[in-house]
Design an enzyme around this catalytic site. Structure first.
Site, PDB file in Angstrom:
ATOM      1  N   HIS A  90      10.485 -44.184  -1.987  1.00 40.37           N
ATOM      2  CA  HIS A  90       9.716 -43.373  -1.090  1.00 40.37           C
ATOM      3  C   HIS A  90      10.493 -43.193   0.337  1.00 40.37           C
ATOM      4  CE1 HIS A  90       6.630 -41.091   0.540  1.00 40.37           C
ATOM      5  NE2 HIS A  90       5.683 -41.222  -0.368  1.00 40.37           N
ATOM      6  N   GLU A 127      11.219 -33.796  -9.081  1.00 41.41           N
ATOM      7  CA  GLU A 127      10.845 -33.811  -8.062  1.00 41.41           C
ATOM      8  C   GLU A 127      11.419 -34.953  -6.772  1.00 41.41           C
ATOM      9  OE1 GLU A 127       6.737 -34.545  -7.252  1.00 41.41           O
ATOM     10  OE2 GLU A 127       6.802 -34.546  -5.000  1.00 41.41           O
ATOM     11  N   ASP A 171       4.847 -43.029  -7.552  1.00 44.15           N
ATOM     12  CA  ASP A 171       4.962 -41.551  -7.609  1.00 44.15           C
ATOM     13  C   ASP A 171       6.251 -41.080  -8.319  1.00 44.15           C
ATOM     14  OD1 ASP A 171       4.407 -38.831  -7.919  1.00 44.15           O
ATOM     15  OD2 ASP A 171       4.189 -38.647  -5.588  1.00 44.15           O
ATOM     16  N   LYS A 187      -7.580 -33.706 -11.808  1.00 38.81           N
ATOM     17  CA  LYS A 187      -7.022 -34.420 -10.774  1.00 38.81           C
ATOM     18  C   LYS A 187      -8.143 -34.589  -9.858  1.00 38.81           C
ATOM     19  CE  LYS A 187      -3.734 -34.829  -7.022  1.00 38.81           C
ATOM     20  NZ  LYS A 187      -2.329 -33.937  -6.493  1.00 38.81           N
ATOM     21  N   GLU A 194      -5.360 -37.006  -3.006  1.00 38.25           N
ATOM     22  CA  GLU A 194      -4.517 -36.122  -2.458  1.00 38.25           C
ATOM     23  C   GLU A 194      -5.433 -34.851  -1.893  1.00 38.25           C
ATOM     24  OE1 GLU A 194      -0.949 -35.522  -4.244  1.00 38.25           O
ATOM     25  OE2 GLU A 194      -0.208 -37.168  -3.558  1.00 38.25           O
TER      26      GLU A 194
HETATM   27  C1  BDP Z   1       3.274 -35.886  -6.068  1.00 38.79           C
HETATM   28  C2  BDP Z   1       3.650 -34.482  -5.861  1.00 38.79           C
HETATM   29  C3  BDP Z   1       2.511 -33.507  -5.693  1.00 38.79           C
HETATM   30  C4  BDP Z   1       1.458 -33.462  -6.788  1.00 38.79           C
HETATM   31  C5  BDP Z   1       1.039 -35.070  -6.996  1.00 38.79           C
HETATM   32  C6  BDP Z   1       0.317 -35.346  -8.447  1.00 38.79           C
HETATM   33  O1  BDP Z   1       4.560 -34.531  -4.690  1.00 38.79           O
HETATM   34  O2  BDP Z   1       2.998 -32.152  -5.586  1.00 38.79           O
HETATM   35  O3  BDP Z   1       0.383 -32.891  -6.718  1.00 38.79           O
HETATM   36  O4  BDP Z   1       2.270 -35.892  -7.098  1.00 38.79           O
HETATM   37  O5  BDP Z   1       0.785 -35.581  -9.355  1.00 38.79           O
HETATM   38  O6  BDP Z   1       4.222 -36.238  -6.592  1.00 38.79           O
HETATM   39  O7  BDP Z   1      -0.794 -34.891  -8.322  1.00 38.79           O
END
Ligand code: BDP
Length: 704
Positions: free
Chosen positions: A522, A394, A366, A288, A292
């Site tokens: 969302h 989630e 997401d 990744k 984020e």
């Molecule tokens: C989001 C989650 C987060 C993950 C991110 C991901 O809230 O905790 O790190 O995706 O997939 O849905 O990298």
């Protein structure tokens, strides 16, 4: 005492206790005695002898695992132990590929012989589990013969597990990996985990969180990783790791992690070589990057392709894979978040090395309860693309709510992309049918933890099971998978499996209805993501709810047509045309693509506002129907699982009411319309819902 007598005695003792408490540990591998004498005779006679046939015909740890499973399974089911022989069968069988199997049943010299034939030992193991599944489901032995091979080569669980055992978005306790005590202490559970994976056809696992800690790549931790790899190997499960892009700086003492820097390249080459000395069948890395807050190639003005190729080059000599995540978006990017990955990655099509697979979430946002498929699946013909599904719920109620996800995954896998004309479904893009030759992969973010029943909610294991079965064969139906799981997990009796299957099948749509109907997305609470939060204003616009629902006095929904963000343009013209017109856009995706007036006339004849309210109400009523359906199962489900599910459904009903009331009250500020007939009035005022603080919700990285 002779074994058979002992078995009958045990069956006799256990029969009245058939509904004794079950803690769920055995998952779908329960091997309960077959009580029906005719069926037992049929099985015992049919399985006179078992032959495990491979080209080499030799014993190996994988064959030993298959034998062990057959022993445990047949002992449990039948109390018998037929002779099991390994034989060489030289002729090649293209139908089984490298990992598939062929089950045959024939009479030889007066005795019935079942053969599990495969090109590799791993195939024999898969066939073993298929045989045991057949028996556990009480299917006629005459229907045993089959041939099966996986459609996708790499079928991988992704654990979002941290080294301190916290599981990001994990709702079933702490991580299964007891890093502190590894490598010396090897929990029996590691084996059972590998058995579970192997039994549903999975062949890989990424052990650590995509938000990775570089420490996992230090010699100390690699020895622990190697111990787990040793435990999993006999079950045909390869270990992968999430690699932190900046590891050369953090644990390598370098000043940079620039992918074009020769010292960085040499560092990764050496690191990979070190891993392969410890773990010769290491699967590869998952990365990744520039997402984020994670480091990545953009930190050095390099592209995602340059970043991915850095790892891929180091892994290639060892046969390793590099899974590069496409989940990238940036706060300072003014482009609609759902378009950002598309723009970045389509520009790089054809630039990735052969052992790179781009791992793309099912939808462009997401893991919402419903999203259209990610447009990248239809737009990168020269790149290998894997789909990433989220087994852990989630955004669908964690391990508190029942949501059987196979229908959601099927919806995406079966979606038509038009990438290469008709029949270019997402599944065919992913399984390699429409790609240049090379590896294919599918990933599922695990919902496992150290709770005794593995997944917290007793019915959530159905999602783990469904992920494996779909990864093996994406043409299976949600219904077929639910039926299998219910029979294996509860009882092969249709009195039990039919109603459970019915409850499972509608459950995801129920969650959509009470949380984010009509394409809303969302609008969940901030941080832990459990429960409603349409009012959330976060520190980033793209983490705020109104970025997505865009509710105002005029109406509601995200404007993604030409007068809005034009995200529709990222799809094939056929889809852009269909979804771009509110008259032809399915209700399910309406507010994903359109900002429409509250008075908009829906297919049902209702206004948009009324329809929204009715859907929320419908969601609550469907949970009540789930409760009634479960209640009716009281006489046939063991007390332990029955009570747990019953209380969880009670909680789900109350959460569903909160979702409905909070969202309708919030949106009503804009619509200024009354609730239509049949929608229950909210229990509290809006301020009450907004003031609620849910503390220490499991799985939230900010809260532990
Ligand atoms: C989001 C989650 C987060 C993950 C991110 C991901 O809230 O905790 O790190 O995706 O997939 O849905 O990298």
């Amino acid at each position: 005492m002779n074994r058979r007598l002992l078995f009958l005695l045990i069956c006799g003792i256990l029969a009245p206790l058939a509904l004794r408490g079950e803690d769920g540990y055995r998952l779908w591998l329960r091997y309960e005695p077959v009580a029906n004498p005719d069926l037992r005779r049929q099985y015992t006679e049919g399985l006179g002898r078992i032959v495990l046939a491979t080209p080499a015909g030799t014993e190996s740890p994988v064959i030993a695992a298959a034998r062990g499973e057959l022993r445990a399974g047949l002992d449990g089911l039948l109390g018998t132990m037929p002779a099991i022989r390994v034989e060489a069968r030289a002729e090649s069988d293209p139908a089984v590929g490298t990992e598939g199997y062929r089950l045959e049943i024939k009479v030889q010299e007066g005795a019935s012989v079942v053969t599990i034939a495969a090109a590799r030992d791993a195939g024999v193991l898969r066939g073993t589990f298929a045989l045991l599944r057949h028996l556990q489901m009480h299917r006629p032995i005459s229907e045993l013969a089959t041939v099966s091979a996986p459609r996708i080569a790499h079928r991988i669980l992704n654990h979002w597990d941290n080294l301190n055992r916290f599981v990001e978005r994990g709702y079933a306790g702490f991580s299964l990996w007891d890093w502190y005590h590894l490598p010396e202490v090897r929990d029996r559970r590691y084996r059972d985990y590998a058995r579970a994976l192997a039994s549903i056809g999975l062949n890989g696992t990424v052990l650590n969180n995509v938000n990775a800690n570089a420490l996992i790549l230090t010699p100390e931790y690699l020895r622990k990783v190697a111990a787990l790899a040793d435990e999993f190997r006999p079950y045909g499960i390869r270990v992968y790791l999430s690699a932190r892009f900046s590891a050369p700086i953090e644990i390598g003492g370098l000043k940079t992690a620039d992918p074009l820097d020769p010292a960085v390249q040499a560092w990764w080459r050496a690191k990979v070589a070190e891993i392969y000395t410890l773990i010769p069948d290491f699967g590869g890395f998952l990365v990744k990057a520039n997402s984020e807050g994670q480091p990545g190639p953009h930190d050095y003005q390099r592209t995602h392709a340059e970043g991915a190729n850095l790892f891929a080059e180091a892994l290639a000599p060892h046969g390793g894979l590099l899974l590069w995540r496409a989940f990238v978006y940036a706060a300072d990017d003014k482009l609609d978040r759902v378009r950002q990955a598309y723009r970045q990655f389509t520009a790089l099509d054809g630039q990735f090395r052969d052992n790179v697979i781009l791992q793309i979430k099912n939808g462009p946002l997401d893991f919402m309860p419903r999203e259209p498929f990610h447009p990248l699946f239809g737009a990168m013909p020269r790149t290998r693309l894997a789909i990433e599904l989220q087994i852990t719920q989630e955004y669908l109620g964690g391990a508190t709510h029942l949501a059987y996800l196979a229908p959601m995954w099927k919806e995406v896998l079966d979606a038509e992309t038009y990438a290469a004309g008709p029949n270019s479904t997402v599944a065919r893009v992913v399984d390699g049918s429409l790609r240049p030759p090379g590896p294919s992969a599918i990933a599922g973010v695990a919902n496992t933890g150290n709770e005794r029943n593995w997944t917290g909610h007793p019915l959530a294991a159905a999602n783990w099971y469904a992920f494996g079965r779909l990864a093996w064969d994406h043409t299976l139906s949600s219904q077929q998978i639910a039926d299998e799981w219910a029979r294996l997990t509860f009882s092969p009796s249709p009195r039990v499996s039919v109603p459970i299957t019915r409850l499972l099948l509608g459950s995801r749509e129920t969650v959509v209805d009470y949380s984010m109907p009509l394409g809303l997305h969302h609008i969940m609470a901030e941080g832990h993501h459990f429960g409603p939060g349409p009012w959330v204003v976060a520190r980033r616009a793209d983490w705020s709810s109104n970025y997505y629902h865009q509710a105002d006095e005029f109406g509601i929904g995200a404007a993604r047509g030409p007068t809005g963000s034009n995200a529709l343009a990222d799809y094939a013209p056929e889809l852009a045309a269909r979804w771009g017109d509110p008259a032809t856009c399915p209700d399910e995706l309406l507010l994903w693509f359109h900002h429409l007036p509250w008075s908009h006339r829906m297919r049902s004849g209702r206004t948009l506002w009324d329809e929204l309210a009715v859907r929320y109400q419908q969601g609550v009523e469907s949970v009540r129907a789930l409760q009634d359906g479960w209640e009716a199962l009281a006489p046939v489900i063991d007390e332990e699982r029955f009570t747990r599910v019953k209380s969880l459904l009670r909680r789900q009903e109350s959460d569903a009411r909160d979702w409905r009331d909070a969202c309708l009250l919030y949106f009503q500020q804009y619509s200024r319309r009354p609730l239509p007939a049949g929608v229950e009035p909210p229990a509290h005022d809006l301020a009450t819902y907004q003031a609620r603080k849910l503390r220490y919700a499991p799985g939230h990285p900010g809260d532990y």
